[in-house]
Design a protein around this motif. Sequence first.
Motif, PDB file in Angstrom:
ATOM      1  N   LEU A   1       0.826  -1.208   0.000  1.00 39.56           N
ATOM      2  CA  LEU A   1       0.000   0.000   0.000  1.00 39.56           C
ATOM      3  C   LEU A   1       0.862   1.259   0.000  1.00 39.56           C
ATOM      4  N   PRO A   2       0.442   2.293  -0.735  1.00 38.74           N
ATOM      5  CA  PRO A   2       1.153   3.579  -0.637  1.00 38.74           C
ATOM      6  C   PRO A   2       0.932   4.177   0.751  1.00 38.74           C
ATOM      7  N   PRO A   3       1.986   4.721   1.393  1.00 36.57           N
ATOM      8  CA  PRO A   3       1.846   5.240   2.763  1.00 36.57           C
ATOM      9  C   PRO A   3       0.870   6.409   2.843  1.00 36.57           C
ATOM     10  N   ARG A   4       0.240   6.523   3.989  1.00 43.72           N
ATOM     11  CA  ARG A   4      -0.643   7.638   4.290  1.00 43.72           C
ATOM     12  C   ARG A   4      -0.254   8.223   5.643  1.00 43.72           C
TER      13      ARG A   4
ATOM     14  N   GLU B   1      -6.220 -10.419  -0.792  1.00 48.74           N
ATOM     15  CA  GLU B   1      -6.321 -11.052  -2.107  1.00 48.74           C
ATOM     16  C   GLU B   1      -6.525 -10.013  -3.201  1.00 48.74           C
ATOM     17  N   ASP B   2      -7.453  -9.068  -2.960  1.00 51.00           N
ATOM     18  CA  ASP B   2      -7.698  -8.010  -3.954  1.00 51.00           C
ATOM     19  C   ASP B   2      -6.442  -7.169  -4.182  1.00 51.00           C
ATOM     20  N   LEU B   3      -5.724  -6.892  -3.101  1.00 50.95           N
ATOM     21  CA  LEU B   3      -4.521  -6.064  -3.196  1.00 50.95           C
ATOM     22  C   LEU B   3      -3.438  -6.772  -4.003  1.00 50.95           C
ATOM     23  N   ARG B   4      -3.224  -8.051  -3.712  1.00 54.95           N
ATOM     24  CA  ARG B   4      -2.203  -8.807  -4.449  1.00 54.95           C
ATOM     25  C   ARG B   4      -2.572  -8.941  -5.924  1.00 54.95           C
ATOM     26  N   THR B   5      -3.869  -9.158  -6.206  1.00 57.68           N
ATOM     27  CA  THR B   5      -4.317  -9.271  -7.604  1.00 57.68           C
ATOM     28  C   THR B   5      -4.056  -7.973  -8.360  1.00 57.68           C
ATOM     29  N   ALA B   6      -4.382  -6.836  -7.715  1.00 60.85           N
ATOM     30  CA  ALA B   6      -4.178  -5.536  -8.365  1.00 60.85           C
ATOM     31  C   ALA B   6      -2.696  -5.269  -8.611  1.00 60.85           C
ATOM     32  N   VAL B   7      -1.864  -5.575  -7.627  1.00 59.73           N
ATOM     33  CA  VAL B   7      -0.423  -5.330  -7.769  1.00 59.73           C
ATOM     34  C   VAL B   7       0.169  -6.232  -8.847  1.00 59.73           C
TER      35      VAL B   7
ATOM     36  N   ASP C   1       2.206  -7.017 -14.431  1.00 58.02           N
ATOM     37  CA  ASP C   1       2.069  -7.623 -15.766  1.00 58.02           C
ATOM     38  C   ASP C   1       1.914  -6.546 -16.835  1.00 58.02           C
ATOM     39  N   LEU C   2       1.115  -5.522 -16.537  1.00 61.53           N
ATOM     40  CA  LEU C   2       0.910  -4.443 -17.503  1.00 61.53           C
ATOM     41  C   LEU C   2       2.198  -3.654 -17.742  1.00 61.53           C
ATOM     42  N   LYS C   3       2.988  -3.457 -16.693  1.00 54.36           N
ATOM     43  CA  LYS C   3       4.255  -2.742 -16.857  1.00 54.36           C
ATOM     44  C   LYS C   3       5.239  -3.560 -17.688  1.00 54.36           C
ATOM     45  N   THR C   4       5.176  -4.887 -17.549  1.00 54.46           N
ATOM     46  CA  THR C   4       6.010  -5.751 -18.399  1.00 54.46           C
ATOM     47  C   THR C   4       5.593  -5.613 -19.859  1.00 54.46           C
ATOM     48  N   GLU C   5       4.275  -5.544 -20.079  1.00 53.82           N
ATOM     49  CA  GLU C   5       3.771  -5.371 -21.445  1.00 53.82           C
ATOM     50  C   GLU C   5       4.179  -4.003 -21.999  1.00 53.82           C
ATOM     51  N   LEU C   6       4.167  -2.975 -21.132  1.00 58.46           N
ATOM     52  CA  LEU C   6       4.604  -1.644 -21.566  1.00 58.46           C
ATOM     53  C   LEU C   6       6.060  -1.655 -22.014  1.00 58.46           C
TER      54      LEU C   6
ATOM     55  N   GLU D   1      -3.859   3.747 -18.881  1.00 57.93           N
ATOM     56  CA  GLU D   1      -5.148   4.053 -18.249  1.00 57.93           C
ATOM     57  C   GLU D   1      -5.547   2.943 -17.279  1.00 57.93           C
ATOM     58  N   LYS D   2      -5.300   1.674 -17.679  1.00 54.99           N
ATOM     59  CA  LYS D   2      -5.610   0.552 -16.787  1.00 54.99           C
ATOM     60  C   LYS D   2      -4.748   0.599 -15.526  1.00 54.99           C
ATOM     61  N   ILE D   3      -3.443   0.912 -15.730  1.00 57.16           N
ATOM     62  CA  ILE D   3      -2.543   1.011 -14.571  1.00 57.16           C
ATOM     63  C   ILE D   3      -2.999   2.125 -13.637  1.00 57.16           C
ATOM     64  N   SER D   4      -3.362   3.266 -14.227  1.00 52.33           N
ATOM     65  CA  SER D   4      -3.830   4.392 -13.419  1.00 52.33           C
ATOM     66  C   SER D   4      -5.089   4.027 -12.646  1.00 52.33           C
ATOM     67  N   GLU D   5      -5.989   3.282 -13.302  1.00 58.18           N
ATOM     68  CA  GLU D   5      -7.229   2.860 -12.650  1.00 58.18           C
ATOM     69  C   GLU D   5      -6.936   1.912 -11.488  1.00 58.18           C
ATOM     70  N   LEU D   6      -6.021   0.965 -11.719  1.00 53.66           N
ATOM     71  CA  LEU D   6      -5.658   0.024 -10.652  1.00 53.66           C
ATOM     72  C   LEU D   6      -4.963   0.742  -9.495  1.00 53.66           C
ATOM     73  N   GLU D   7      -4.060   1.678  -9.820  1.00 51.28           N
ATOM     74  CA  GLU D   7      -3.352   2.421  -8.766  1.00 51.28           C
ATOM     75  C   GLU D   7      -4.315   3.290  -7.970  1.00 51.28           C
ATOM     76  N   THR D   8      -5.333   3.836  -8.655  1.00 50.29           N
ATOM     77  CA  THR D   8      -6.353   4.610  -7.941  1.00 50.29           C
ATOM     78  C   THR D   8      -7.102   3.717  -6.959  1.00 50.29           C
ATOM     79  N   GLY D   9      -7.413   2.495  -7.408  1.00 47.15           N
ATOM     80  CA  GLY D   9      -8.093   1.551  -6.525  1.00 47.15           C
ATOM     81  C   GLY D   9      -7.249   1.186  -5.315  1.00 47.15           C
ATOM     82  N   ILE D  10      -5.946   0.975  -5.553  1.00 49.03           N
ATOM     83  CA  ILE D  10      -5.042   0.671  -4.432  1.00 49.03           C
ATOM     84  C   ILE D  10      -4.951   1.867  -3.492  1.00 49.03           C
TER      85      ILE D  10
END
Length: 642
Positions: free
Chosen positions: A72-75, A100-106, A111-116, A219-228
């Motif tokens: 998680l990003p610190p707060r 589980e949700d956190l690990r799936t998102a990360v 995977d998306l960064k590897t594709e990038l 955009e997908k990465i940004s959406e996932l990071e927003t969720g995290i």
Amino acid sequence: MGFKPVPMARMRIIAYREKAAGLLTLLHDMKSIQFEDVTDSYKEGMKSSTEIEGRGRVIELMNEIRGMENLLPPRKITGKRKFSSVQEIISAAESIRIGEDLRTAVNSINDLKTELKSIDNRLEIVEPLESLDVDMSCFNNSVISSYLIQGEYEGKIGENYIVNRVNGNTVLSMPKSGEKEFAQSIGSQSGKAIYIMQMRGKPREIRDDLLNLKKNINEKISELETGIGELSDKHYSEIVSVREALEIEAKKIEAAMKMPSSQSIFVMEGWVPEPKFQKISDAVERKADHLCIIERVKTDEIGPTLQDNPRRFRLFESFIRFYSLPQDIEIDPTIIFAIVFPIFFGIMVGDWGFGIVILLLSLWLIKRINSTGPKKPLPKKMTGFITSIFSPYQLQILAKAMLPGSIVAIIVGILFNGFFGFAILPTTIGPFHITYFNPIVYTSKILLMTGYFGVVMVSFGFILGILNDYYYNHKKMIIGKVGWLLFVWGIVIYGLSLIYKLNLSLTTNPFADIDIASMILGVVMIIGTEKGIGLIELPSVISHVLSYLRIMGILLASVILTKLVNTFFISTLHDPVLIIFGVILLIIGQLFALLLAIVESGIQGVRLLYVEFFSKFYRGNGKPFTPFGSKRRYTEEVNEIE
């Protein structure tokens, strides 16, 4: 406070097993006991450890919660949470169901960064070729391989190579069989050679498709990071407080594993500061509902060391720990070091110009290390060697330690009338004539003064040795230290008698042979207590006294060096051409003299204390007091400690 560490007492606590967790929580928050192995006689008929509720589950949840926190990003945390029991902590940890949700998102982001990265590799190929109106499949197929070379290709071109130059770059195509030969020749190529992977379509079309795909992935990465981030906003504060509470429970479990227990009771032992013994006893009795036994354990074992110096002297504890930590019943020389070292350092620097530079440099270094904002980087050639030896904390300690030394250097420099080697202070103020103590003119007097330093410091060391031997109840060693004092002062009195040509005849001066008698009596006492070792070490004590003459030696070296540099500079002032060379030499020479003053004065000042002074009384080899406990940042203490 100050000249001795905090006295330690060994405490034994016997209580009912059901009170173990609560007592460990209390002692954790008090941070005042260092647990030790229980005395063997109390282990008989008991198990080797004490079980704490929820042991396995606590460790499991702690690792799981730590994993969530790392993802998680610190707060910013504003408050603290209070847990009343281990079950409440476990329940709070189990209620956080985002793992589980956190690990799936990360994992999806990774995977998306590897594709990038794969997209960027392909864009690196097609963008330089976008002006070509050909299908990319012609560059890589079953018979041809191609490479994109930045700039002109300077290597060997084979007979079957096809060369295309596009936008300042080179596309080199060859039969599959020629790749090995090309790989051997590419080593001499200055530009980067990129293998053109299999792609279909024209370069511009492929580029547009890749850019659109890259945009969608971002955009997908940004959406996932927003969720995290939303998960962190909601759960981060709870996660860090639960993690801290679980870590404290894990510490309690680890401590309890070393405490013997029976079916109904358990035993713990440890060192506590003597001044806090009663306070800890009262707190433990209240927590155990007065159903416990608290004993002061009698032991000949030397306890751990807790230094207790005034706040302004504590930074010098680092120098003492670097040498060796004092034992808990001997004299702690921190305050002596904090007073004497700056005096020695300042005298050896002996220039108020250098003193001002050292003062400003120390203040700047302290401010830079303490600064939390952006810092302008310094050249690595300037800082690389220093930072490879010292950590920022150690550099800060050194800078703070030089502050009083630089002030002494300024005062001594004014007395010597030395400002970077120049005598710029007035010799008269109105009708008054001012006499400065030029080290070159008053060499003999300053040399004698440093000799007195040696006598005083060595004698003071033996006096402290007598006190230490008294604390250790080593009466025989006290006699030996008195013998050393008599021997040293016998030598000193005899030497001064020769220097000042005093009457040494017994017929006319009945006190003339006091020095000889003192030396003989001292030698007898030394041999009587230390045997042959003491006899062998007799010359060393004389060398230790004379070693303090190095204060004068380093001072003179600095003064003479700056005088030589300044004299050469002044000699160039009459010539417009030579003056440039003179200024350069002046700057380099003064910087070298300043560096010599800092390094040599620092090293020799510390050495005189470590070797010539500490060796007379200091035992060291103490073990640091490491109390059970940790700082609570996100949780509140369970017990109200009076």
